[in-house]
Design a protein around this motif. Structure first.
Motif, PDB file in Angstrom:
ATOM      1  N   UNK A   1      75.397 -32.486 -39.685  1.00 38.40           N
ATOM      2  CA  UNK A   1      75.061 -33.620 -40.556  1.00 38.40           C
ATOM      3  C   UNK A   1      75.605 -34.886 -39.912  1.00 38.40           C
ATOM      4  N   UNK A   2      74.840 -35.965 -39.943  1.00 41.59           N
ATOM      5  CA  UNK A   2      75.334 -37.241 -39.449  1.00 41.59           C
ATOM      6  C   UNK A   2      76.162 -37.964 -40.496  1.00 41.59           C
ATOM      7  N   UNK A   3      76.609 -39.182 -40.134  1.00 42.10           N
ATOM      8  CA  UNK A   3      77.488 -39.930 -41.034  1.00 42.10           C
ATOM      9  C   UNK A   3      76.880 -41.273 -41.457  1.00 42.10           C
ATOM     10  N   UNK A   4      75.556 -41.412 -41.292  1.00 40.98           N
ATOM     11  CA  UNK A   4      74.913 -42.687 -41.615  1.00 40.98           C
ATOM     12  C   UNK A   4      74.844 -42.954 -43.110  1.00 40.98           C
ATOM     13  N   UNK A   5      75.005 -41.925 -43.938  1.00 33.41           N
ATOM     14  CA  UNK A   5      74.933 -42.108 -45.392  1.00 33.41           C
ATOM     15  C   UNK A   5      76.298 -42.347 -46.030  1.00 33.41           C
ATOM     16  N   UNK A   6      77.358 -42.345 -45.238  1.00 37.54           N
ATOM     17  CA  UNK A   6      78.695 -42.602 -45.790  1.00 37.54           C
ATOM     18  C   UNK A   6      78.777 -44.061 -46.229  1.00 37.54           C
ATOM     19  N   UNK A   7      79.302 -44.304 -47.417  1.00 34.65           N
ATOM     20  CA  UNK A   7      79.329 -45.654 -47.988  1.00 34.65           C
ATOM     21  C   UNK A   7      80.754 -46.099 -48.298  1.00 34.65           C
ATOM     22  N   UNK A   8      80.860 -47.378 -48.598  1.00 28.57           N
ATOM     23  CA  UNK A   8      82.152 -47.921 -49.030  1.00 28.57           C
ATOM     24  C   UNK A   8      82.628 -47.245 -50.300  1.00 28.57           C
ATOM     25  N   UNK A   9      81.685 -46.869 -51.174  1.00 26.44           N
ATOM     26  CA  UNK A   9      82.047 -46.163 -52.408  1.00 26.44           C
ATOM     27  C   UNK A   9      82.673 -44.804 -52.098  1.00 26.44           C
ATOM     28  N   UNK A  10      82.183 -44.121 -51.053  1.00 28.71           N
ATOM     29  CA  UNK A  10      82.779 -42.845 -50.664  1.00 28.71           C
ATOM     30  C   UNK A  10      84.229 -43.041 -50.220  1.00 28.71           C
ATOM     31  N   UNK A  11      84.483 -44.105 -49.473  1.00 34.29           N
ATOM     32  CA  UNK A  11      85.858 -44.368 -49.047  1.00 34.29           C
ATOM     33  C   UNK A  11      86.743 -44.716 -50.231  1.00 34.29           C
ATOM     34  N   UNK A  12      86.204 -45.444 -51.216  1.00 37.20           N
ATOM     35  CA  UNK A  12      86.981 -45.764 -52.411  1.00 37.20           C
ATOM     36  C   UNK A  12      87.369 -44.487 -53.144  1.00 37.20           C
ATOM     37  N   UNK A  13      86.417 -43.552 -53.264  1.00 39.11           N
ATOM     38  CA  UNK A  13      86.713 -42.275 -53.913  1.00 39.11           C
ATOM     39  C   UNK A  13      87.738 -41.485 -53.108  1.00 39.11           C
ATOM     40  N   UNK A  14      87.598 -41.512 -51.783  1.00 40.19           N
ATOM     41  CA  UNK A  14      88.551 -40.797 -50.935  1.00 40.19           C
ATOM     42  C   UNK A  14      89.961 -41.350 -51.121  1.00 40.19           C
ATOM     43  N   UNK A  15      90.087 -42.671 -51.189  1.00 48.40           N
ATOM     44  CA  UNK A  15      91.415 -43.271 -51.376  1.00 48.40           C
ATOM     45  C   UNK A  15      92.028 -42.859 -52.705  1.00 48.40           C
ATOM     46  N   UNK A  16      91.216 -42.763 -53.746  1.00 51.44           N
ATOM     47  CA  UNK A  16      91.746 -42.328 -55.042  1.00 51.44           C
ATOM     48  C   UNK A  16      92.276 -40.897 -54.993  1.00 51.44           C
ATOM     49  N   UNK A  17      91.738 -40.108 -54.048  1.00 52.40           N
ATOM     50  CA  UNK A  17      92.204 -38.722 -53.885  1.00 52.40           C
ATOM     51  C   UNK A  17      93.320 -38.607 -52.856  1.00 52.40           C
TER      52      UNK A  17
END
Length: 433
Positions: free
Chosen positions: A228-244
């Motif tokens: 799978x590529x990483x072109x669909x990763x978004x800023x929202x995904x990083x925000x969720x990751x930081x919360x975890x």
């Protein structure tokens, strides 16, 4: 005693890496001779554009006839840094048949045809070395197939593409979107004009195939690697990751099943805890985390690309192959004795982070939880938040316990059929725990 007759080296390709190989061979000639036990001589350089000025290389050595160069019969080692499948494959096989061993940095070819090339090298009594094919300057292949030869490797988890790590690190540290981070990577020279091979995971998948084959002593081809590529990763995904307490990396993951009966190889974006050593790998650097029975956890870190770092790995292989030539021996070859099957992605078990856009009304959470339960996927945590823009929608984030990929896919398809689920915003695996 030093042998006076030099070992002759043919260089196929003189781009960013090849030109550095030639430069180091020239500037470090005395040191290389002392380490090998004989001088090494650049006997020819095969290129596509002979008119290009190549500083430090005698124009008399430059040729466009790579086939004639490797067929000359007096070449001891061929260094292949042209990349791609053809003509590299034909040139390497021709080199073996005409008396030369080979040092290559060609990940795509080795991932596709490594078994056949190893078989021919063994048949002809030649060496095939390719440390530079996986992680640039980072010593990785030799530790796996030599230093850990007496151990049992169970897992290899790594960041093996500097371009994608730079992009994801920039998104994480600055809040930039994917395209903005890609544009910066391109401007700095980290990304090619066409970055598809990097951002869609093809480059990392080839490296994963090579690593899995060496680590688990089995045949793993590029077609066996889930990607799978990483072109669909978004800023929202990083925000969720930081919360975890996580960040996001594009990972190559090679695993041996708990019962030892199969292996898996995959490349995809994943959330990893900030406490994991790979989480701190910044910029365009690479790192590979190895887990084995006796040695435990090992970390290999360094620059994974670039002319000089990659040339360093190529020259290390060149020294080893030349030493073998002088002693009349060959180094470690293919070790695919286990013949383990490669399991499909559906059997991979991990945790998942799923972000859903749902109707903001009572009962939605119960419906969603029921779907997870019906597919045997246990929920670890749930977070629901109403949209600031109103509109009767909410964001629902579900983090699961460990489940198979097939079970998760079935769950997601069922969720998409719920009237209360407006869309599945993102699905990301959670690794490294």
């Amino acid at each position: 005693m030093m042998r006076t007759r030099p070992l002759k080296v043919a260089l196929l390709g003189c781009g960013v890496v090849g030109s550095e190989v030639a430069r180091i061979m020239t500037t470090h000639a005395d040191d290389l001779a002392a380490r090998i036990g004989a001088p090494v001589e650049l006997a020819g350089v095969a290129v596509r554009r002979p008119s290009k000025v190549r500083e430090g290389i005698d124009p008399a050595l430059v040729t466009t006839d790579a086939t004639a160069l490797v067929k000359s019969g007096d070449i001891d080692v061929v260094v292949e840094v042209i990349g791609g499948i053809e003509p590299a494959r034909t040139l390497i096989t021709t080199a073996f048949e005409h008396g030369a061993s080979v040092v290559s940095a060609n990940k795509a070819l080795l991932a596709q045809d490594g078994a056949a090339l190893h078989a021919l090298a063994e048949e002809q009594g030649r060496d095939l070395y390719y440390e530079a094919a996986v992680a640039g300057a980072i010593p990785l292949i030799r530790p796996l197939r030599e230093s850990l030869a007496g151990d049992k490797v169970n897992r290899v988890l790594g960041i093996v593409n500097g371009t994608t790590n730079f992009i994801l690190d920039k998104m994480d540290s600055t809040g930039a979107g994917y395209q903005e981070a890609l544009d910066e990577a391109t401007a700095l020279g980290y990304a090619e004009a066409d970055p598809t091979a990097d951002v869609e995971g093809f480059d990392a998948a080839a490296k994963a195939a090579i690593l899995a084959g060496i680590a688990f002593h089995t045949r793993v081809r590029l077609d066996d690697v889930y990607r799978e590529g990483m072109t669909e990763v978004t800023a929202a995904d990083f925000a969720s990751a930081r919360r975890m307490g996580c960040t996001i990396k594009l990972l190559a993951i090679c695993e041996r099943a708990a019962d030892g009966g199969s292996v898996t190889a995959r490349v995809h974006p994943a959330m990893i805890p900030l406490s994991h050593p790979l989480a701190s790998v910044r910029g365009a650097y690479n790192a590979v985390f190895v887990e084995s029975d006796a040695a435990g956890q090992l970390m290999f870190y360094g620059p994974g690309a670039g002319g000089a770092p990659t040339a360093s790995a190529v020259l290390g292989d060149l020294v080893a192959v030349c030493r073998n030539k002088l002693s009349g021996a060959t180094g470690p070859g293919d070790s695919a004795y286990t013949q383990l099957p490669v399991s499909p992605m559906g059997e991979v078990v991990t945790r998942y982070h799923i972000s859903l856009d749902v109707a903001d009304k009572p009962g939605v959470l119960a419906q969603v939880a029921t779907v997870f339960a019906e597919h045997g996927v246990s929920i670890d945590t749930v977070r629901q938040q109403g949209r600031q823009d109103g509109g009767g929608e909410a964001s629902l984030v579900v983090v699961t316990h460990r489940a198979s990929d097939a079970s998760l896919n079935g769950t997601v398809e069922a969720l998409r059929n719920l009237d209360t689920v407006r869309g599945v915003a993102s699905i990301m695996r959670v690794e490294g725990e």
